[in-house]
Design an enzyme around this catalytic site. Structure first.
Site, PDB file in Angstrom:
ATOM      1  N   GLY A 193       0.815  -1.210   0.000  1.00  0.00           N
ATOM      2  CA  GLY A 193       0.000   0.000   0.000  1.00  0.00           C
ATOM      3  C   GLY A 193       0.847   1.259   0.000  1.00  0.00           C
ATOM      4  N   CYS A 209       3.242 -13.313   0.073  1.00  0.00           N
ATOM      5  CA  CYS A 209       2.726 -13.923  -1.163  1.00  0.00           C
ATOM      6  C   CYS A 209       3.807 -14.499  -2.074  1.00  0.00           C
ATOM      7  CB  CYS A 209       1.955 -12.889  -1.974  1.00  0.00           C
ATOM      8  SG  CYS A 209       1.238 -11.517  -1.056  1.00  0.00           S
ATOM      9  N   TYR A 259      -5.669 -19.472   6.069  1.00  0.00           N
ATOM     10  CA  TYR A 259      -5.068 -19.799   4.775  1.00  0.00           C
ATOM     11  C   TYR A 259      -3.551 -19.954   4.862  1.00  0.00           C
ATOM     12  CZ  TYR A 259      -3.491 -15.005   3.549  1.00  0.00           C
ATOM     13  OH  TYR A 259      -2.842 -13.799   3.491  1.00  0.00           O
ATOM     14  N   HIS A 304     -12.758 -27.079 -25.005  1.00  0.00           N
ATOM     15  CA  HIS A 304     -12.652 -28.519 -24.768  1.00  0.00           C
ATOM     16  C   HIS A 304     -11.306 -29.050 -25.248  1.00  0.00           C
ATOM     17  CE1 HIS A 304     -14.167 -32.564 -24.231  1.00  0.00           C
ATOM     18  NE2 HIS A 304     -13.690 -32.884 -25.429  1.00  0.00           N
ATOM     19  N   LYS A 328       6.086 -17.328  -0.691  1.00  0.00           N
ATOM     20  CA  LYS A 328       5.175 -18.457  -0.457  1.00  0.00           C
ATOM     21  C   LYS A 328       4.839 -19.164  -1.765  1.00  0.00           C
ATOM     22  CE  LYS A 328       0.864 -17.834  -0.594  1.00  0.00           C
ATOM     23  NZ  LYS A 328      -0.393 -17.111  -0.297  1.00  0.00           N
ATOM     24  N   GLU A 342      -1.740 -23.448   3.784  1.00  0.00           N
ATOM     25  CA  GLU A 342      -0.807 -23.380   2.648  1.00  0.00           C
ATOM     26  C   GLU A 342       0.550 -23.974   3.034  1.00  0.00           C
ATOM     27  OE1 GLU A 342      -2.503 -19.493   0.189  1.00  0.00           O
ATOM     28  OE2 GLU A 342      -0.967 -19.175   1.705  1.00  0.00           O
ATOM     29  N   CYS A 378       4.376  -8.779   1.370  1.00  0.00           N
ATOM     30  CA  CYS A 378       4.064  -9.553   0.173  1.00  0.00           C
ATOM     31  C   CYS A 378       5.332 -10.013  -0.539  1.00  0.00           C
ATOM     32  CB  CYS A 378       3.190  -8.722  -0.755  1.00  0.00           C
ATOM     33  SG  CYS A 378       2.851  -9.532  -2.307  1.00  0.00           S
ATOM     34  N   ARG A 382     -12.078 -21.213   8.145  1.00  0.00           N
ATOM     35  CA  ARG A 382     -13.327 -20.585   8.575  1.00  0.00           C
ATOM     36  C   ARG A 382     -13.636 -19.399   7.653  1.00  0.00           C
ATOM     37  NH1 ARG A 382     -14.197 -16.924  12.820  1.00  0.00           N
ATOM     38  NH2 ARG A 382     -11.989 -17.008  13.316  1.00  0.00           N
ATOM     39  N   ARG A 430      -8.200 -25.166  16.032  1.00  0.00           N
ATOM     40  CA  ARG A 430      -9.059 -24.967  17.199  1.00  0.00           C
ATOM     41  C   ARG A 430     -10.490 -25.450  16.939  1.00  0.00           C
ATOM     42  NH1 ARG A 430      -9.211 -18.941  19.089  1.00  0.00           N
ATOM     43  NH2 ARG A 430      -9.646 -18.836  16.872  1.00  0.00           N
ATOM     44  N   GLU A 434     -14.391 -26.112 -18.547  1.00  0.00           N
ATOM     45  CA  GLU A 434     -15.593 -26.176 -19.377  1.00  0.00           C
ATOM     46  C   GLU A 434     -16.796 -26.605 -18.549  1.00  0.00           C
ATOM     47  OE1 GLU A 434     -15.883 -29.364 -22.425  1.00  0.00           O
ATOM     48  OE2 GLU A 434     -13.988 -30.099 -21.617  1.00  0.00           O
ATOM     49  N   GLY A 481      -5.689 -22.688  11.480  1.00  0.00           N
ATOM     50  CA  GLY A 481      -6.505 -23.258  10.402  1.00  0.00           C
ATOM     51  C   GLY A 481      -6.814 -22.261   9.309  1.00  0.00           C
TER      52      GLY A 481
HETATM   53  C1  LIG Z   1       2.733 -15.701   4.713  1.00  0.00           C
HETATM   54  C2  LIG Z   1       1.820 -14.723   4.034  1.00  0.00           C
HETATM   55  C3  LIG Z   1       1.277 -15.035   2.812  1.00  0.00           C
HETATM   56  C4  LIG Z   1       0.448 -14.134   2.162  1.00  0.00           C
HETATM   57  N1  LIG Z   1      -0.090 -14.484   0.958  1.00  0.00           N
HETATM   58  C5  LIG Z   1      -0.887 -13.619   0.299  1.00  0.00           C
HETATM   59  C6  LIG Z   1      -1.405 -13.951  -0.979  1.00  0.00           C
HETATM   60  O1  LIG Z   1      -1.165 -15.034  -1.501  1.00  0.00           O
HETATM   61  N2  LIG Z   1      -2.170 -13.031  -1.615  1.00  0.00           N
HETATM   62  C7  LIG Z   1      -2.463 -11.802  -1.057  1.00  0.00           C
HETATM   63  O2  LIG Z   1      -3.148 -10.995  -1.681  1.00  0.00           O
HETATM   64  N3  LIG Z   1      -1.996 -11.481   0.172  1.00  0.00           N
HETATM   65  C8  LIG Z   1      -1.215 -12.352   0.852  1.00  0.00           C
HETATM   66  N4  LIG Z   1      -0.710 -12.005   2.084  1.00  0.00           N
HETATM   67  C9  LIG Z   1      -1.119 -10.718   2.685  1.00  0.00           C
HETATM   68  C10 LIG Z   1      -0.307  -9.559   2.115  1.00  0.00           C
HETATM   69  O3  LIG Z   1       1.062  -9.819   2.268  1.00  0.00           O
HETATM   70  C11 LIG Z   1      -0.685  -8.279   2.832  1.00  0.00           C
HETATM   71  O4  LIG Z   1      -2.087  -8.097   2.739  1.00  0.00           O
HETATM   72  C12 LIG Z   1      -0.004  -7.056   2.220  1.00  0.00           C
HETATM   73  O5  LIG Z   1       1.390  -7.194   2.244  1.00  0.00           O
HETATM   74  C13 LIG Z   1      -0.427  -5.797   2.983  1.00  0.00           C
HETATM   75  O6  LIG Z   1       0.265  -4.689   2.485  1.00  0.00           O
HETATM   76  P1  LIG Z   1       0.522  -3.429   3.419  1.00  0.00           P
HETATM   77  O7  LIG Z   1       1.064  -2.361   2.552  1.00  0.00           O
HETATM   78  O8  LIG Z   1      -0.678  -3.134   4.221  1.00  0.00           O
HETATM   79  O9  LIG Z   1       1.605  -3.899   4.478  1.00  0.00           O
HETATM   80  P2  LIG Z   1       3.052  -4.666   4.332  1.00  0.00           P
HETATM   81  O10 LIG Z   1       3.178  -5.181   2.959  1.00  0.00           O
HETATM   82  O11 LIG Z   1       3.043  -5.570   5.448  1.00  0.00           O
HETATM   83  O12 LIG Z   1       4.053  -3.480   4.497  1.00  0.00           O
HETATM   84  C14 LIG Z   1       4.235  -2.810   5.700  1.00  0.00           C
HETATM   85  C15 LIG Z   1       5.673  -2.363   5.774  1.00  0.00           C
HETATM   86  O13 LIG Z   1       5.813  -1.419   6.825  1.00  0.00           O
HETATM   87  C16 LIG Z   1       7.048  -1.624   7.476  1.00  0.00           C
HETATM   88  N5  LIG Z   1       6.947  -0.980   8.782  1.00  0.00           N
HETATM   89  C17 LIG Z   1       6.156  -1.331   9.817  1.00  0.00           C
HETATM   90  N6  LIG Z   1       6.261  -0.439  10.815  1.00  0.00           N
HETATM   91  C18 LIG Z   1       7.143   0.495  10.402  1.00  0.00           C
HETATM   92  C19 LIG Z   1       7.667   1.689  10.991  1.00  0.00           C
HETATM   93  N7  LIG Z   1       7.263   2.111  12.187  1.00  0.00           N
HETATM   94  N8  LIG Z   1       8.584   2.396  10.303  1.00  0.00           N
HETATM   95  C20 LIG Z   1       8.991   2.002   9.075  1.00  0.00           C
HETATM   96  N9  LIG Z   1       8.532   0.889   8.467  1.00  0.00           N
HETATM   97  C21 LIG Z   1       7.600   0.158   9.118  1.00  0.00           C
HETATM   98  C22 LIG Z   1       7.189  -3.127   7.509  1.00  0.00           C
HETATM   99  O14 LIG Z   1       8.518  -3.518   7.690  1.00  0.00           O
HETATM  100  C23 LIG Z   1       6.642  -3.492   6.125  1.00  0.00           C
HETATM  101  O15 LIG Z   1       7.672  -3.531   5.170  1.00  0.00           O
HETATM  102  C24 LIG Z   1       0.142 -12.882   2.758  1.00  0.00           C
HETATM  103  C25 LIG Z   1       0.693 -12.555   4.003  1.00  0.00           C
HETATM  104  C26 LIG Z   1       1.524 -13.465   4.638  1.00  0.00           C
HETATM  105  C27 LIG Z   1       2.106 -13.105   5.970  1.00  0.00           C
END
Ligand SMILES: Cc1cc2nc3c(=O)[nH]c(=O)nc-3n(C[C@H](O)[C@H](O)[C@H](O)COP(=O)(O)OP(=O)(O)OC[C@H]3O[C@@H](n4cnc5c(N)ncnc54)[C@H](O)[C@@H]3O)c2cc1C
Length: 473
Positions: free
Chosen positions: A16, A48, A180, A438, A51, A184, A43, A207, A201, A443, A178
């Site tokens: 984000g 993501c 995702y 097909h 993984k 995974e 991510c 869920r 749990r 399909e 339990g």
């Molecule tokens: C194991 C795992 C698998 C996932 N698989 C998927 C998937 O397959 N598909 C999917 O859509 N989503 C998946 N997700 C979820 C996805 O990673 C998150 O929804 C996404 O990264 C959220 O983005 P974000 O910008 O909110 O935060 P993040 O990507 O978590 O970024 C936040 C950043 O802020 C930094 N930060 C935190 N506090 C501070 C601070 N005070 N000062 C400076 N930096 C800071 C952190 O180090 C981090 O780099 C997965 C998550 C995990 C844990």
């Protein structure tokens, strides 16, 4: 310029934050972004992407096994965990560097430091104590794994933060949870030859997903050799010379090499100083925001997992984009959270979009179900017993497709395309009118002519709503 050091200070360079920073800078805003770990965020670095690489690695186990049925003789395959980990590291470093370059190119200043809020318009950088004033602050600090249940010995466990860099492939592993992420990793490690136990749990995994699909995923895990212990929790973990001894709520003791806790994630707001600026958090610690990602403080916004809306990468990206367009591009819009397609990357995988059967039955007066379960063509020669399952949920009164759920090969890819159809308000008759491709598994989606069940809600009488009437065809 505003009289502040920067127009926008972004805390956290994940999905984000990076998107918001780049787009805002593209509109000419002076933007600074701070990252305390590695640019790219969860991510790219420990979510993501790594993984999915591990999911790919794990699926070769099935391919080698299947090959014999198609005439191949494959020598006994061996697997090198360290090679996978170093390959993964190279790829996420490459991606992180691309994120950095793109931020640079957009003119965003990157600071490799933790940042904390010390007022509605002020940030302090942990690395050098510098204070930066900003017209707007965007909190995009993501989430962090929660260590639960709180039991003795929790310090011996790992979370998804550590699992990608284990020095050795564990021979025996307990995964707690339990959701995702738990399922995974259970699917991945079981295929990489680890003996996996999964404690959940509740009665079943996943869920919130469609009941039938939950059952198929559970069966897939068991088929892969995962020892699934439902309604079971660990009660203590003791270090022993040869590993960890985990006492379970049924009184049994499990000997493993590694315990991974995957019982959920919490918004990353601890110690961020949001209280000093008066930013309101909810009971779970998430930053409370309105539709435009604005907090109760006019100068502070938040996007992504830290707001605990829909915790997925594409959602965080879109929230960041909407924020930047609205605040700096004079294009006001907010994110539509309806019908977000998503996937669970077990093997077989789950792809889903729209309402589950239960949600549809709760919300609509008449719900039609079209379901199919079959052995895919590939499995006939490989000898694999695996089934593909598809379920289309339709509003019986308008014919609109409310949800589609698939367990099978490439279900995630299918969910992406079906997401467009559901988002467009596609009808079951549109599926029926579509010519099949097909021979494919998909399909089946356009050839499911016969309704499996219809659920009609009784008219609400004076005594209140009656029970649903099931009219199975
Ligand atoms: C194991 C795992 C698998 C996932 N698989 C998927 C998937 O397959 N598909 C999917 O859509 N989503 C998946 N997700 C979820 C996805 O990673 C998150 O929804 C996404 O990264 C959220 O983005 P974000 O910008 O909110 O935060 P993040 O990507 O978590 O970024 C936040 C950043 O802020 C930094 N930060 C935190 N506090 C501070 C601070 N005070 N000062 C400076 N930096 C800071 C952190 O180090 C981090 O780099 C997965 C998550 C995990 C844990």
């Amino acid at each position: 310029m505003s009289g502040f050091d920067v127009d926008l200070f972004v805390i956290g360079a994940g999905s984000g934050g990076v998107r918001a920073a780049r787009i805002a800078a593209g509109y000419g805003a002076k933007v600074m972004i701070a990252e305390e770990f590695r640019v790219g965020g969860t991510c790219v670095i420990r979510g993501c992407i790594p993984k999915k690489l591990m999911v790919y690695a794990s699926r070769f186990a099935d391919d080698f096994a299947d090959a014999a049925g198609f005439g191949w003789t494959v020598p006994e395959p061996t697997f090198n965990w360290q090679k996978l980990v170093s390959g993964k590291e190279a790829e996420i470093s490459r991606l992180s560097a691309i994120y950095r370059t793109n931020l640079d190119k957009a003119g965003v200043s990157i600071v490799d430091s933790r940042a904390e809020v010390i007022g509605p318009n002020t940030i302090r950088l942990k690395a050098d104590g510098r204070e930066i004033s900003a017209k707007y602050i965007l909190v995009s600090t993501g989430g962090t794994p929660v260590l639960e249940p709180s039991i003795p010995g929790l310090e011996h466990t790992i979370t998804s933060n550590e699992v990608f860099d284990l020095p050795h492939l564990p021979k025996r592993m307990l995964i707690i949870g339990g959701g995702y992420i738990a399922v995974e990793f259970a699917s991945v490690f079981a295929r990489l030859s680890t003996k996996v136990t999964l404690t959940v749990r509740s009665e079943n995994v996943l869920r919130g997903f469609d009941e039938d699909m939950r059952g198929h995923i559970r069966d897939g895990l068991i088929h892969a050799g995962v020892d699934l212990k439902a309604v079971t929790l660990p009660t203590r973990i003791d270090r022993r010379p040869d590993g960890l001894a985990v006492t379970l709520s049924d009184g049994s003791v499990l000997d493993v090499d590694q315990v991974m806790v995957a019982t959920g994630r919490v918004p990353h707001t601890k110690g961020l100083g949001l209280d000093t600026a008066g930013v309101e958090l909810d009971a779970a610690g998430a930053v409370k925001v309105n539709n435009f990602s604005k907090t109760n403080i006019d100068s502070i916004y938040a996007v992504g997992d830290v707001t605990n809306r829909v915790n997925l990468t594409p959602v965080a990206i879109r929230e960041g984009h909407a924020f930047a367009d609205t605040m700096f591009g004079n294009k006001e819009w907010c994110v539509d959270y309806a019908n977000i397609a998503t996937a669970v990357f077990t093997t077989p995988e789950l792809g889903t979009v729209g309402l589950t059967e239960q949600q549809a039955r709760d919300q609509f007066d008449c719900v039609d179900i079209y379901a199919a379960s079959f052995r895919p063509l590939k499995a006939t020669l490989s000898g694999r017993q695996e089934k593909t399952s598809m379920k289309v949920i339709v509003d019986g009164l308008t014919d609109r497709v409310l949800g589609v759920h698939i367990v099978g090969d490439h279900a995630g890819e299918l969910a992406q395309v079906l997401g467009i159809v559901v988002k467009m308000g596609g009808r079951k008759s549109d599926f029926d009118d579509t010519m099949a491709v097909h021979p494919t598994s998909a399909e089946e989606l356009v050839t499911m002519r016969t309704r499996t069940a219809r659920y009609e809600r009784e008219a609400i009488g004076e005594e209140g709503p009656g029970a649903a009437v099931v009219a199975a065809d």
